[in-house]
Scaffold this motif. Structure first.
Motif, mmCIF file in Angstrom:
data_model
loop_
_atom_site.group_PDB
_atom_site.id
_atom_site.type_symbol
_atom_site.label_atom_id
_atom_site.label_comp_id
_atom_site.label_asym_id
_atom_site.label_seq_id
_atom_site.Cartn_x
_atom_site.Cartn_y
_atom_site.Cartn_z
ATOM 1 N N TRP A 481 168.272 127.936 120.019
ATOM 2 C CA TRP A 481 168.388 128.315 118.614
ATOM 3 C C TRP A 481 169.848 128.430 118.222
ATOM 4 C CZ3 TRP A 481 164.492 129.694 114.995
ATOM 5 C CH2 TRP A 481 163.184 129.581 115.486
ATOM 6 N N GLU A 482 170.180 127.882 117.054
ATOM 7 C CA GLU A 482 171.499 128.093 116.467
ATOM 8 C C GLU A 482 171.467 129.415 115.708
ATOM 9 O OE1 GLU A 482 172.626 123.410 115.561
ATOM 10 O OE2 GLU A 482 172.084 124.768 113.904
ATOM 11 N N VAL A 483 172.403 130.300 116.013
ATOM 12 C CA VAL A 483 172.455 131.607 115.361
ATOM 13 C C VAL A 483 173.833 131.773 114.723
ATOM 14 C CG1 VAL A 483 172.147 134.096 115.629
ATOM 15 C CG2 VAL A 483 170.894 132.523 117.125
ATOM 16 N N HIS A 484 173.859 132.225 113.465
ATOM 17 C CA HIS A 484 175.127 132.391 112.751
ATOM 18 C C HIS A 484 175.176 133.734 112.054
ATOM 19 C CE1 HIS A 484 174.693 127.876 112.785
ATOM 20 N NE2 HIS A 484 175.865 128.045 113.362
ATOM 21 N N VAL A 485 176.374 134.300 112.028
ATOM 22 C CA VAL A 485 176.640 135.526 111.282
ATOM 23 C C VAL A 485 177.503 135.151 110.079
ATOM 24 C CG1 VAL A 485 177.642 137.838 111.343
ATOM 25 C CG2 VAL A 485 176.535 136.898 113.392
ATOM 26 N N ILE A 486 177.028 135.479 108.886
ATOM 27 C CA ILE A 486 177.715 135.114 107.644
ATOM 28 C C ILE A 486 178.049 136.399 106.896
ATOM 29 C CG2 ILE A 486 177.506 133.866 105.461
ATOM 30 C CD1 ILE A 486 175.169 132.334 107.264
ATOM 31 N N ARG A 487 179.316 136.591 106.580
ATOM 32 C CA ARG A 487 179.758 137.792 105.891
ATOM 33 C C ARG A 487 180.495 137.413 104.609
ATOM 34 N NH1 ARG A 487 181.793 141.088 111.344
ATOM 35 N NH2 ARG A 487 179.696 141.806 111.938
ATOM 36 N N HIS A 488 179.965 137.868 103.492
ATOM 37 C CA HIS A 488 180.542 137.567 102.175
ATOM 38 C C HIS A 488 180.767 136.060 102.000
ATOM 39 C CE1 HIS A 488 180.929 141.747 101.087
ATOM 40 N NE2 HIS A 488 181.553 142.006 102.222
ATOM 41 N N GLY A 489 179.809 135.265 102.500
ATOM 42 C CA GLY A 489 179.863 133.818 102.347
ATOM 43 C C GLY A 489 180.691 133.100 103.384
ATOM 44 N N ARG A 490 181.356 133.831 104.260
ATOM 45 C CA ARG A 490 182.210 133.224 105.283
ATOM 46 C C ARG A 490 181.483 133.215 106.625
ATOM 47 N NH1 ARG A 490 187.664 132.236 106.015
ATOM 48 N NH2 ARG A 490 188.465 132.411 108.143
ATOM 49 N N LEU A 491 181.580 132.099 107.331
ATOM 50 C CA LEU A 491 180.985 132.022 108.659
ATOM 51 C C LEU A 491 181.838 132.855 109.607
ATOM 52 C CD1 LEU A 491 178.794 130.814 110.452
ATOM 53 C CD2 LEU A 491 180.284 128.864 110.854
ATOM 54 N N ALA A 492 181.288 133.982 110.064
ATOM 55 C CA ALA A 492 182.045 134.928 110.877
ATOM 56 C C ALA A 492 181.832 134.718 112.358
ATOM 57 C CB ALA A 492 181.670 136.360 110.509
ATOM 58 N N ALA A 493 180.716 134.131 112.758
ATOM 59 C CA ALA A 493 180.445 133.863 114.173
ATOM 60 C C ALA A 493 179.249 132.937 114.267
ATOM 61 C CB ALA A 493 180.177 135.157 114.941
ATOM 62 N N GLY A 494 179.150 132.255 115.379
ATOM 63 C CA GLY A 494 178.018 131.373 115.613
ATOM 64 C C GLY A 494 177.885 131.062 117.078
ATOM 65 N N GLY A 495 176.675 130.722 117.492
ATOM 66 C CA GLY A 495 176.460 130.385 118.888
ATOM 67 C C GLY A 495 175.105 129.750 119.086
ATOM 68 N N LEU A 496 174.906 129.192 120.268
ATOM 69 C CA LEU A 496 173.648 128.547 120.637
ATOM 70 C C LEU A 496 172.925 129.433 121.637
ATOM 71 C CD1 LEU A 496 171.958 125.945 120.261
ATOM 72 C CD2 LEU A 496 173.096 125.040 122.282
ATOM 73 N N MET A 497 171.792 129.966 121.253
ATOM 74 C CA MET A 497 171.000 130.833 122.119
ATOM 75 C C MET A 497 170.054 129.974 122.940
ATOM 76 S SD MET A 497 168.671 134.151 121.129
ATOM 77 C CE MET A 497 167.452 133.176 120.231
ATOM 78 N N ARG A 498 170.242 129.991 124.243
ATOM 79 C CA ARG A 498 169.442 129.170 125.144
ATOM 80 C C ARG A 498 168.056 129.779 125.356
ATOM 81 N NH1 ARG A 498 171.845 124.261 125.404
ATOM 82 N NH2 ARG A 498 174.055 124.420 125.907
ATOM 83 N N PRO A 499 167.068 128.963 125.733
ATOM 84 C CA PRO A 499 165.738 129.497 126.039
ATOM 85 C C PRO A 499 165.827 130.538 127.162
ATOM 86 C CG PRO A 499 165.663 127.115 125.867
ATOM 87 C CD PRO A 499 167.116 127.496 125.829
#
Length: 580
Positions: A481-499
C-alpha cells in the motif's frame, strides 16, 4: 517534506517490451492495382516471428471479383484461372486477422507499409471489421535511415535482401516477399541495436541515428538502477540541466542517448551531459512531487515547464475602503481573497474582465479617501461604476458590490455564469460570434480559476490527512500500500507499506517523522499549486482510502466546480444554459 522523500510517477509510460520478446507479423499483398479504393487483393502472405524464430505462416490466393490486368499477371504470375476458385476477401480477411492477432500487441511489418496497410484497412472498412490499429513498421522507411546510398543503390526489397544476404529472395508472390522481408527486418534490427534501440517503444519513436554526442554518452546510464524514481542530468560543472521521472530509471536515461530521442533541444543537451543522479523512489505521488520541487528549486534550462511556479499570476480583491480587482504575482497574508493561479497574465485579465462585466467595481488604481472627492472617470459616465471617487457611493453602498463579487469568487459563481451565459446566447442569436467568443473566453477563465482556487483552498485548510491506496498492479514485484501524510495541502511524508506490516504502527511512524507544515494565506500557502494538484489527483484516484483526518475537507456546495464544463467550450460554441 524531508530531503529523503522518494517516489515514482505512475502516469509516465514505461519504455516497454524488448524487441526480442515482440511478436512481428510480416505481411505482403499482391493486388490488381495501386489504389485501395479501386483495386482488389489477389494474394495475402504473412510470416509470424518472435526472437528470430518463425512461429507460423499464412498464405492464400484471393478472388478480387474483377479481372486481373495483363501486366499484373506478367509481374506476379497470378492468373485469372488461379484466383477463380480462391476465397473472396470477405472470407480471407477474418482468417488473416485471426492469424495476425493484431489486437494482442503484435507489431505489423511490411515493405512499403502504407500500401499494404491501406488495402487491409480498406478491406476491413468495406466488410465491417474493426481495424486493430497495431504498431506498424515500414522496412522501406527504416532502411532509408539505417542503410546509406553508399551501401545500396536503392531500398527496394530485392536490393536489401541481397545486401543482407537473405536466403529467401522476393518473387512478387506474397509469401515469398514476406519471407524476404523477414530477413531484411532482422538485418535492420541488428543495426538498430548498435544505436541503442532495443524495445518496441524505442522502435516506434526511432526517427534517425543518434548523434555522435549521444553515442559517446550512452555509458552514463550503465550505473543507473532499473527502478522507479527521479533522475537529474548534470553538466561538467555539476549544474543541473534537466530533471525527469520514470518507472524504469535506467531505460529512461538510456533512451536519451539513442535514436529514439528526436527532440532537438534534448539532443543538444546530450552533448552537455556529464553525469546523472538517480533518485530511487517508492510511490508515484512522491516522485511527481520531488520532480516538481527539484525543477522549481534548480530551474534546469532544458525543462520547459514548472520552472517558475512562484511567478504565477493571481487575481486579488484588495482590502481597501473601496476594494478593486488587482492582478498580482505574490499571495500575501493580508486577509484578501485570491483567485487562481492562472497560466498567464492574459487569463488573469480575462477573469477580471468577467467580474467587471457583472459587478460595479471600480477599475481605477488610485487611492480613494472618503470625504475627498475627485473627478469621475469615463466608466462612471457609462454607468459601469458608481463613482465612489466622486462621492457617488458611500463605503457601505460600495461594500455591497464588493461582497457579491467576493461571494462569486469564493463560494457561488452563479451570478457571473448566468449573466455571461445569457450574453453569449444573445450575441450568438445576433450572429455576433466573435464578440460571443470573447465573452466565452472571459467566462471560462473565471470559472477555471475559481474552481482551482476553491479546490486548493479546501485541501489547504485541512491540518492533516493520512491516505492509502493499493500499490499499482503494473508492478507485481512491489506489492503493498502507498501511504501518504498530507498537511495543509503539502506532501509531508510517504512510504510503501509491505504486506505483513502492522498498519497502525506504520501509519504512526510515518506521521511522527512527517515534515512539520504550518498554515498560511491564500489557496496554496504551504506548497506550490502544481504540487497540490498532484496530491488532489492522487486523492481522487479509485481505491484511495482516508485513514486519518483532522479538520474539515469540503468545497462549497454550489462552488465553481459545478460549472467546470464551461471551461471546455469549443471556440464559437454557445455556452450551455446555467444551472439553477
Amino acid at each position: 517534506m524531508a530531503e529523503q522523500l522518494t517516489g515514482v510517477q505512475g502516469t509516465l509510460d514505461d519504455l516497454g517490451t524488448p524487441l526480442s520478446q515482440c511478436t512481428f507479423v510480416i505481411v505482403d499483398l499482391e493486388t490488381t492495382g495501386t489504389r485501395s479504393d479501386g483495386a482488389g487483393i489477389t494474394e495475402i502472405g504473412a510470416v509470424k516471428v518472435r526472437g528470430g524464430e518463425v512461429l507460423g505462416e499464412f498464405a492464400t490466393l484471393v478472388n478480387p471479383g474483377s479481372p486481373i490486368p495483363p501486366f499484373i499477371t506478367l509481374l506476379t504470375g497470378i492468373t485469372q484461372a488461379m484466383v477463380a476458385p480462391a476465397p473472396t476477401i470477405a472470407a480471407a480477411l477474418p482468417a488473416f486477422l485471426e492469424f495476425a492477432a493484431l489486437d494482442s500487441g503484435t507489431v505489423l511489418v511490411a515493405h512499403n507499409a502504407p500500401f499494404d496497410v491501406g488495402f487491409l484497412k480498406a478491406a476491413c472498412a468495406e466488410h465491417g471489421y474493426r481495424w486493430p490499429a497495431p504498431q506498424v513498421v515500414d522496412t522501406v522507411a527504416l532502411a532509408r535511415r539505417l542503410v546509406t546510398r553508399d551501401e545500396v543503390p536503392n531500398h527496394k526489397l530485392a536490393t536489401l535482401a541481397g545486401f543482407f544476404g537473405v536466403p529467401d529472395q522476393p518473387t512478387h508472390r506474397a509469401l515469398d516477399d514476406a519471407r524476404a522481408t523477414v530477413g531484411v527486418l532482422h538485418g535492420l534490427l541488428e543495426r538498430l541495436g548498435s544505436f541503442g534501440v532495443d524495445t518496441a517503444e524505442e522502435l516506434r519513436s526511432f526517427r534517425s541515428a543518434p548523434t555522435a554526442a549521444q553515442r559517446r554518452k550512452r555509458a552514463i546510464a550503465d550505473g543507473v538502477p532499473e527502478a522507479p524514481g527521479v533522475y537529474v542530468f548534470t553538466d561538467a560543472k555539476g549544474d543541473t540541466l534537466y530533471v525527469g521521472k520514470s518507472t524504469n530509471l535506467r531505460r529512461r536515461v538510456r533512451s536519451y542517448f539513442t535514436g529514439s530521442e528526436k527532440r532537438a533541444r534534448i539532443r543538444e543537451m546530450a552533448a552537455l551531459v556529464e553525469g546523472v543522479t538517480p533518485i530511487v523512489c517508492g510511490t508515484g505521488l512522491e516522485a511527481e512531487v520531488r520532480e516538481l520541487r527539484l525543477i522549481a528549486e534548480r530551474k534546469p534550462p532544458y525543462n520547459r515547464r514548472s520552472r517558475n511556479p512562484e511567478r504565477a499570476p493571481w487575481l486579488k480583491l484588495t482590502r481597501e475602503v473601496f476594494p478593486r480587482l488587482s492582478v498580482v504575482r505574490t499571495v500575501r497574508d493580508d486577509g484578501a481573497p485570491y483567485l487562481g493561479p492562472f497560466r498567464s497574465s492574459r487569463e488573469a485579465e480575462l477573469a477580471r474582465e468577467a467580474l467587471h462585466q457583472v459587478f460595479r467595481l471600480r477599475q481605477c488604481t488610485r487611492r480613494i479617501v472618503p470625504g475627498r472627492p475627485t473627478a469621475p472617470c469615463v466608466l462612471a459616465q457609462l454607468g459601469r461604476c458608481g463613482a465612489p471617487c466622486a462621492g457617488g457611493e458611500s463605503p457601505e453602498e460600495y461594500a455591497a458590490h464588493a461582497d457579491t463579487a467576493l461571494a462569486a469568487m469564493t463560494a457561488d459563481p452563479a451570478p457571473v455564469v448566468e449573466r455571461l451565459s445569457a450574453q453569449i446566447a444573445e450575441l450568438a442569436a445576433e450572429l455576433r460570434y466573435e464578440e460571443a467568443a470573447g465573452v466565452r473566453d472571459r467566462l471560462a477563465a473565471f470559472v477555471s480559476a475559481a474552481a482551482r482556487a476553491q479546490r486548493l483552498g479546501a485541501l489547504a485548510a485541512v491540518p492533516e490527512l493520512v491516505a492509502a491506496a493499493p500499490a499499482p498492479a503494473t508492478d507485481p514485484a512491489r506489492p503493498g500500500w502507498e501511504v501518504h501524510v498530507i498537511r495543509h495541502g503539502r506532501l509531508a511524508a510517504g512510504g510503501l507499506m509491505r504486506p505483513g506490516a502492522d498498519p497502525a504502527e506504520f501509519v504512526s511512524a510515518l506521521v511522527r517523522t512527517a515534515e512539520s507544515v504550518f498554515p498560511g494565506p491564500g489557496p496554496a500557502p504551504s506548497a506550490t499549486p502544481g504540487e497540490m494538484e498532484c496530491v488532489l489527483r492522487w486523492l481522487e484516484r479509485p481505491g484511495v482510502r482516508l485513514a486519518e483526518a483532522t479538520g474539515t475537507w469540503t468545497c462549497p456546495v454550489n462552488g465553481a466546480g459545478k460549472y467546470r464544463h464551461l471551461t471546455d467550450l469549443d471556440r464559437g460554441a454557445q455556452a450551455p444554459a446555467p444551472h439553477r
